[in-house]
Scaffold this active site. Structure first.
Site, PDB file in Angstrom:
ATOM      1  NE  ARG A 120      -4.143  -1.549   0.813  1.00 41.98           N
ATOM      2  CZ  ARG A 120      -5.210  -1.503   0.785  1.00 41.98           C
ATOM      3  NH1 ARG A 120      -6.112  -0.648   2.052  1.00 41.98           N
ATOM      4  NH2 ARG A 120      -6.693  -1.519   0.130  1.00 41.98           N
ATOM      5  CD  GLN A 125      -3.456   4.943  -3.869  1.00 37.53           C
ATOM      6  OE1 GLN A 125      -2.813   6.235  -4.225  1.00 37.53           O
ATOM      7  NE2 GLN A 125      -4.107   5.865  -2.885  1.00 37.53           N
ATOM      8  CG  ASP A 128      -4.002  -2.103  -3.551  1.00 38.87           C
ATOM      9  OD1 ASP A 128      -4.481  -3.173  -3.350  1.00 38.87           O
ATOM     10  OD2 ASP A 128      -4.885  -1.287  -2.550  1.00 38.87           O
ATOM     11  CB  SER A 131      -7.933  -0.225  -3.930  1.00 41.09           C
ATOM     12  OG  SER A 131      -7.204  -0.383  -2.822  1.00 41.09           O
ATOM     13  CE1 TYR A 227      -5.746  -2.874   4.217  1.00 41.96           C
ATOM     14  CE2 TYR A 227      -3.301  -2.782   4.466  1.00 41.96           C
ATOM     15  CZ  TYR A 227      -3.978  -2.807   4.060  1.00 41.96           C
ATOM     16  OH  TYR A 227      -3.909  -3.664   3.064  1.00 41.96           O
TER      17      TYR A 227
HETATM   18  P1  NAD Z   1     -10.107  -2.308   5.295  1.00 43.43           P
HETATM   19  O1  NAD Z   1     -10.511  -3.252   4.542  1.00 43.43           O
HETATM   20  O2  NAD Z   1      -9.176  -3.200   6.001  1.00 43.43           O
HETATM   21  O3  NAD Z   1     -10.771  -2.059   6.611  1.00 43.43           O
HETATM   22  C1  NAD Z   1     -11.797  -1.045   5.985  1.00 43.43           C
HETATM   23  C2  NAD Z   1     -12.004  -0.203   7.280  1.00 43.43           C
HETATM   24  O4  NAD Z   1     -12.147  -0.549   8.509  1.00 43.43           O
HETATM   25  C3  NAD Z   1     -10.800   0.207   7.557  1.00 43.43           C
HETATM   26  O5  NAD Z   1     -10.594   2.036   7.365  1.00 43.43           O
HETATM   27  C4  NAD Z   1     -10.442   0.947   9.283  1.00 43.43           C
HETATM   28  O6  NAD Z   1     -10.084   1.449  10.263  1.00 43.43           O
HETATM   29  C5  NAD Z   1     -11.694   0.171   9.624  1.00 43.43           C
HETATM   30  N1  NAD Z   1     -12.062  -0.410  11.027  1.00 43.43           N
HETATM   31  C6  NAD Z   1     -10.855  -1.690  11.423  1.00 43.43           C
HETATM   32  N2  NAD Z   1     -11.565  -1.989  12.233  1.00 43.43           N
HETATM   33  C7  NAD Z   1     -12.480  -1.318  13.072  1.00 43.43           C
HETATM   34  C8  NAD Z   1     -13.378  -0.937  14.130  1.00 43.43           C
HETATM   35  N3  NAD Z   1     -13.440  -1.351  14.960  1.00 43.43           N
HETATM   36  N4  NAD Z   1     -14.320   0.218  13.987  1.00 43.43           N
HETATM   37  C9  NAD Z   1     -14.503   0.809  13.420  1.00 43.43           C
HETATM   38  N5  NAD Z   1     -13.447   0.675  11.891  1.00 43.43           N
HETATM   39  C10 NAD Z   1     -12.927  -0.170  11.787  1.00 43.43           C
HETATM   40  O7  NAD Z   1      -8.943  -1.067   4.631  1.00 43.43           O
HETATM   41  P2  NAD Z   1      -8.951  -0.537   3.153  1.00 43.43           P
HETATM   42  O8  NAD Z   1     -10.647  -0.264   3.092  1.00 43.43           O
HETATM   43  O9  NAD Z   1      -8.970  -1.363   1.923  1.00 43.43           O
HETATM   44  O10 NAD Z   1      -7.993   0.103   3.615  1.00 43.43           O
HETATM   45  C11 NAD Z   1      -8.049   1.715   4.747  1.00 43.43           C
HETATM   46  C12 NAD Z   1      -6.800   3.075   3.949  1.00 43.43           C
HETATM   47  O11 NAD Z   1      -5.742   2.418   3.518  1.00 43.43           O
HETATM   48  C13 NAD Z   1      -7.535   3.716   2.998  1.00 43.43           C
HETATM   49  O12 NAD Z   1      -8.793   4.522   3.837  1.00 43.43           O
HETATM   50  C14 NAD Z   1      -6.547   4.072   2.707  1.00 43.43           C
HETATM   51  O13 NAD Z   1      -5.943   5.512   3.361  1.00 43.43           O
HETATM   52  C15 NAD Z   1      -5.314   3.024   2.616  1.00 43.43           C
HETATM   53  N6  NAD Z   1      -5.003   2.655   1.067  1.00 43.43           N
HETATM   54  C16 NAD Z   1      -4.165   2.579   1.003  1.00 43.43           C
HETATM   55  C17 NAD Z   1      -3.190   2.169  -0.899  1.00 43.43           C
HETATM   56  C18 NAD Z   1      -2.303   2.959  -1.061  1.00 43.43           C
HETATM   57  O14 NAD Z   1      -1.338   4.292  -0.559  1.00 43.43           O
HETATM   58  N7  NAD Z   1      -1.581   2.242  -2.012  1.00 43.43           N
HETATM   59  C19 NAD Z   1      -4.510   1.333  -1.089  1.00 43.43           C
HETATM   60  C20 NAD Z   1      -5.392   1.165  -0.087  1.00 43.43           C
HETATM   61  C21 NAD Z   1      -5.888   1.613   0.768  1.00 43.43           C
END
Ligand code: NAD
Length: 366
Positions: A120, A125, A128, A131, A227
């Site tokens: 990530r 990006q 991915d 995503s 994460y």
């Molecule tokens: P994910 O699928 O692992 O989790 C989904 C969401 O659940 C996350 O936002 C997490 O904070 C939330 N969560 C976990 N425990 C929780 C709890 N107890 N209560 C409430 N919410 C909770 O995560 P995702 O959506 O795949 O990605 C998270 C972040 O990573 C994104 O928002 C983004 O900023 C980042 N990201 C970066 C890249 C990159 O730079 N290449 C790519 C994808 C995502």
């Protein structure tokens, strides 16, 4: 160099690893692409569309007998046995449960790149698939929830009276959750959301949704990769009390909360469901990792106290055209990164390919 695109064989898998638009770009760059007859049918891409893009149509064996094989789901043990010795295979591998396939790949001196392991980092990006497919899941979850509800989502002003807008709550506002918020807003719902990571509050608000329980977020809730980390017991208790109260007025809940490598956090208990309004709906996008609701059953819809709880599985596959187009763009960008002067090389020191490599020239690395 030849890239093969076999038809997916896993049950309920309707996507294809490369859509015609991505095939056209590879062919234009001088790569031969062999697509199995009917590989795109379930995603509404015809053989003709692939031919027009410059692909050669062939059998499953033709596609598997390529230097690089692109798949959505990992190859079955039979497919793995048909790969060319020394080939590179790129797919979602779920390495933790791929115990039957990885040794077959190793025997054939194959190199396997697992798409779940794209790091990530900003540079990766566009490669991915987690995503891109989460975007699809977040969108579709709201549509599924809306069609399960006994109510409208938008406010309506009609000769038969006024209808109040439905209240939608998104729990976990990462990639899927933010798309769910945007979709529910477009459909006219009143939307609120919660996430443990502090950075999310502004993102939620910029989409026009309310951030619930800002006091429950913690500055240290996010790891280096962006994460969420698991909440402490005290934090969990505080969050639970706030969520319990909020859920009493909600019509549609979409849950997406995940902790990488861990079971999904249990955030909605049976007691909370018992206090929800009859007719409300929970779409649990974390069902495949155990669910965010204690009552969730993966792949099933259950009813508890008048509340419907859907344990969503394989959602991207239900929007296969665009899910495949986005998946294919991710794979194309990865291939463009790996192909140098018409040949593909995997360098384990590379910050993108290195972590993705679960088998390297027959050596297991998962
Ligand atoms: P994910 O699928 O692992 O989790 C989904 C969401 O659940 C996350 O936002 C997490 O904070 C939330 N969560 C976990 N425990 C929780 C709890 N107890 N209560 C409430 N919410 C909770 O995560 P995702 O959506 O795949 O990605 C998270 C972040 O990573 C994104 O928002 C983004 O900023 C980042 N990201 C970066 C890249 C990159 O730079 N290449 C790519 C994808 C995502």
């Amino acid at each position: 160099m030849q890239i093969g695109v076999p038809k997916e064989t896993a049950p309920r898998e309707r996507r294809v690893a490369l859509a015609p638009d991505s095939v056209a770009r590879l062919v234009k760059a001088g790569t031969k692409v062999v697509v199995e007859h009917g590989a795109g049918r379930e995603s509404s891409f015809t053989d003709e569309a692939y031919s027009t893009a410059g692909a050669t149509l062939g059998s499953a064996a033709d596609a598997l007998n390529s230097d690089v094989v692109a798949k959505v789901q990992r190859p079955s043990a039979t497919e793995a046995g048909s790969l060319k010795s020394g080939a590179i295979v790129i797919s979602l591998f779920q390495p933790a449960s791929a115990g039957d396939v990885l040794p077959v790949l190793a025997q054939r001196s194959v190199t396997a790149l697992s798409l779940e392991r794209v790091p990530r980092i900003t540079r990766a990006q566009s490669m991915d698939v987690l995503s891109s497919q989460s975007t699809v899941a977040g969108y579709k979850a709201v549509l599924i929830g809306a069609s399960m509800m006994p109510k409208f989502l938008p406010m309506l002003t009609t000769a038969a009276g006024n209808i109040a807008p439905a209240k939608t709550f998104v729990l976990g506002a990462g990639v899927a959750g933010l798309q769910a918020i945007a979709t529910a807003k477009r459909l006219g719902a009143i939307v609120s959301a919660f996430d443990v990571r502090p950075a999310v509050k502004e993102q939620v608000q910029s989409l026009g949704a309310t951030f619930v329980a800002p006091d429950a977020i913690a500055a240290d809730a996010e790891d280096k990769g962006g994460y969420a980390k698991e909440q402490s017991e005290a934090q969990q208790k505080r969050t639970a009390a706030l969520l319990h109260d909020h859920l009493k007025q909600i019509d549609l809940v979409v849950t997406t909360a995940q902790i990488p490598g861990r079971p999904a956090p249990k955030l909605i208990t049976a007691e909370m469901v018992a206090d929800m309004r009859p007719g409300s709906v929970i779409v649990d996008l974390a069902a495949e990792t155990g669910g965010n609701c204690t009552l969730t059953k993966a792949g099933e819809t259950i009813e508890s106290n008048g509340v419907l709880i859907y344990g969503a599985v394989d959602i991207p596959s239900t929007v296969p055209t665009h899910a495949s187009q986005m998946f294919g763009r991710n794979v194309l960008t990865l291939l463009q990164h790996l192909i140098k002067d018409g040949a593909i090389t995997i360098n384990l020191e590379d910050e993108i390919a290195g972590p993705m490599c679960v088998v390297y020239q027959g050596q297991l690395r998962a």
